[in-house]
Write an enzyme that holds these catalytic residues in place. Structure first.
Site, mmCIF file in Angstrom:
data_model
loop_
_atom_site.group_PDB
_atom_site.id
_atom_site.type_symbol
_atom_site.label_atom_id
_atom_site.label_comp_id
_atom_site.label_asym_id
_atom_site.label_seq_id
_atom_site.Cartn_x
_atom_site.Cartn_y
_atom_site.Cartn_z
ATOM 1 N N PRO A 90 0.827 -1.226 0.000
ATOM 2 C CA PRO A 90 0.000 0.000 0.000
ATOM 3 C C PRO A 90 0.855 1.267 0.000
ATOM 4 C CG PRO A 90 -0.684 -1.528 1.748
ATOM 5 C CD PRO A 90 0.612 -2.043 1.190
ATOM 6 N N GLU A 117 2.091 -8.050 8.049
ATOM 7 C CA GLU A 117 2.397 -6.611 8.041
ATOM 8 C C GLU A 117 3.411 -6.280 6.953
ATOM 9 O OE1 GLU A 117 -0.396 -5.958 10.444
ATOM 10 O OE2 GLU A 117 0.924 -4.271 10.008
ATOM 11 N N ARG A 155 -2.471 -8.107 -21.300
ATOM 12 C CA ARG A 155 -3.358 -7.735 -22.415
ATOM 13 C C ARG A 155 -2.666 -6.756 -23.366
ATOM 14 N NH1 ARG A 155 -6.430 -3.249 -22.110
ATOM 15 N NH2 ARG A 155 -8.217 -4.262 -23.051
ATOM 16 N N ASP A 170 -8.921 1.890 -25.541
ATOM 17 C CA ASP A 170 -9.293 1.727 -24.124
ATOM 18 C C ASP A 170 -9.147 3.040 -23.368
ATOM 19 O OD1 ASP A 170 -9.668 -0.894 -24.568
ATOM 20 O OD2 ASP A 170 -7.878 -1.608 -23.524
HETATM 21 N N1 LIG Z 1 -2.436 -1.462 -2.978
HETATM 22 C C1 LIG Z 1 -2.333 -2.434 -2.002
HETATM 23 C C2 LIG Z 1 -1.336 -3.405 -1.856
HETATM 24 C C3 LIG Z 1 -1.658 -4.110 -0.730
HETATM 25 C C4 LIG Z 1 -0.925 -5.208 -0.110
HETATM 26 C C5 LIG Z 1 0.194 -5.837 -0.583
HETATM 27 C C6 LIG Z 1 0.647 -6.834 0.301
HETATM 28 C C7 LIG Z 1 -0.086 -6.979 1.428
HETATM 29 S S1 LIG Z 1 -1.382 -5.847 1.391
HETATM 30 N N2 LIG Z 1 -2.775 -3.613 -0.212
HETATM 31 N N3 LIG Z 1 -3.175 -2.586 -1.004
#
Ligand SMILES: Nc1cc(-c2cccs2)n[nH]1
Length: 230
Positions: A90, A117, A155, A170
């Site tokens: 994330p 985590e 793709r 697209d």
């Molecule tokens: N964008 C996104 C990636 C993730 C994770 C990657 C690995 C564990 S959680 N969550 N959201």
């Protein structure tokens, strides 16, 4: 093109790799996908732990550096070219169509899928992967994010989409900053909803103009941010 996916759950990818466009692309050898189970690199103990508690306390567990780095280095040794390393997180740079087009030019991508985590920081310090997020939300693991990237990249590979299904129109494709126009097929009318007359007029200039206008209107209504200068 080749993908190497490092994961604690390789079985997650099995069904995904046999269906639809990706399944056909693999059958036609336009793409190869190899999964690598991190547990194969765990210390030789009975319950094969690859995670541990964070130093300094805090919730959850981290994936240890040793199995991860050893796994990646072993995978890379199998091939003559080092893969581009992508860590799904994330905290990463936001994935978008431009990034997909860039990845599609790489011969080989290695996707590191975290759980818990995430990875011990030394994984990032030693492997220096590109950290990529698929959006501002938290998943339970990187595997779903990896599938999103594989799907969006495959793709774009030559030969995957037939000419009749080109990605050129697209939304977001190749710098296209407008959302795609509404699309219709048979029947011409369904429950009182008719196909716009222009689309059956045979007037290709008028059809193109209508589609451009629809794309612009849809983009203004839904994604006006795409119309702002970068
Ligand atoms: N964008 C996104 C990636 C993730 C994770 C990657 C690995 C564990 S959680 N969550 N959201």
């Amino acid at each position: 093109m080749r993908f190497d996916i490092v994961t604690l759950f390789p079985a997650i990818f099995e069904g995904y790799m046999t269906q639809g466009l990706l399944g056909k692309a693999i059958q036609r050898e336009l793409v190869q996908i190899h999964q690598h189970d991190l547990r194969d690199w765990a210390p030789q103990t009975t319950h094969k732990p690859v995670d541990d508690k964070p130093f300094g306390g805090g919730p959850g567990m981290l994936i240890q550096v040793e199995p991860t780095v050893n796994c990646v280095e072993a995978v890379e040794k199998k091939a003559d070219q080092s893969a581009r390393r992508i860590l799904l997180t994330p905290q990463g740079k936001r994935f978008d169509q431009r990034m997909a087009e860039d990845f599609a030019t790489s011969g080989r991508l290695m996707l590191l899928c975290g759980r818990y985590e995430g990875f011990d920081q030394r994984v990032t310090d030693i492997l220096e992967p590109e950290e990529v997020s698929i959006g501002d939300f938290v998943l339970n693991g990187g595997e779903v994010a990896a599938m999103v990237i594989v799907d969006a990249v495959v793709r774009l590979l030559p030969g995957v989409l037939g000419d009749e299904n080109s990605s050129i129109d697209d939304s977001f494709s190749r710098g296209n900053r407008l959302l795609e126009f509404p699309q219709y097929t048979r029947p011409r009318e369904f429950r009182g909803h008719a196909v716009p007359d222009v689309l059956t007029s045979g007037d290709h200039k008028a059809i193109a103009a209508w589609r451009e206008q629809q794309s612009l209107q849809r983009t203004k209504q839904r994604r006006s941010d795409l119309l702002r200068d970068e």
